[in-house]
Design an enzyme around this catalytic site. Sequence first.
Site, short mmCIF file in Angstrom:
data_model
loop_
_atom_site.label_atom_id
_atom_site.label_comp_id
_atom_site.label_asym_id
_atom_site.label_seq_id
_atom_site.Cartn_x
_atom_site.Cartn_y
_atom_site.Cartn_z
CG ASP A 171 -0.26 -0.08 2.55
OD1 ASP A 171 0.95 0.26 2.62
OD2 ASP A 171 -0.90 -0.50 3.52
CE LYS A 194 -3.28 -2.46 2.92
NZ LYS A 194 -2.42 -3.08 3.96
#
Length: 313
Positions: A171, A194
């Site tokens: 992420d 994410k």
Amino acid sequence: MKDALRIFACNSNRSLAEEICERLGMQLSPLHISRFSNDNLRVQVLDNVRERDVFVIQSFTEPVSEHILELLITLDALRSASARRVTAVIPYYSYARSDKKDAPRISITGRLIADMLATAGANRVLTMDLHADQVHGFFSIPVDHLTAIPTIAEHFRQNHDLSRMVAVATDAGGAKRVGRFSERLGIPMAIIDKRRVSDTDVKQGRVVGEVAGRDAVIFEDEISTGGTLLATIDTLREAGVRSIHAGAAHAVLCGPAIDRLRDAPIESIVVTNTVHMPPGKHLPKITQLTVAPLFAAAIERIHTGESVGALFE
């Protein structure tokens, strides 16, 4: 050095503590942890620590609350025994994940635990790869923050062809960490879009970066339930990667992690021994590297007043 230095270990990761002492050419100092009949913990320091420089090694692993209380009581016992300076060596500081108020009426527990350590008697903290760098600011005492990035990067350098390898952040929050890892290896990086739905449920979108036909190495600070890792593997396979590997400092591997990783289409997982791994958690695809030399060198430098940051220069 040895006359003025004492190293103790609580119960979470004694094997790492023993290896650190072996690197320093000394023995662990004796510590007796027991329980009263009412289940209260009792800690007795069985060595003279008056005016000594003392280090206590304890990772915050399952059972986390018990291991934290063991450390707090040990710190208080050492302060009462007139130790000159006490350093809490916490290879894995699990509450670093509780670093923000992301829901109404919750505790920023990473800050609470930091306050408790100082109140119990810690004069400084030595830790490794905190989940978020801002956790440094939670402490009112000095913090030395080590990283396993060089150790894990060197393993990949020696055991893999880097010409087609790309480092992947699961992420945007992990991009800085993965950036340091990719720079160390001289390879490009990519980021996954994410969205975390809950503690165990992760949804991922597209890949930002070139991964098709490449060997991807997913790099994280820790592998907990394995949910994020599995979601990333699925996303990368859809993007056309050639092979998938993973690296992480902390092998927490809780809940369904082992079952998930056993069957996951991933070639190798490289972790360190900041967290004790019992035999049931060892898989053929998992390689565990030791960070004992790094902690030993840091302890020696703290004791002698040298720079800890110089270890990474």
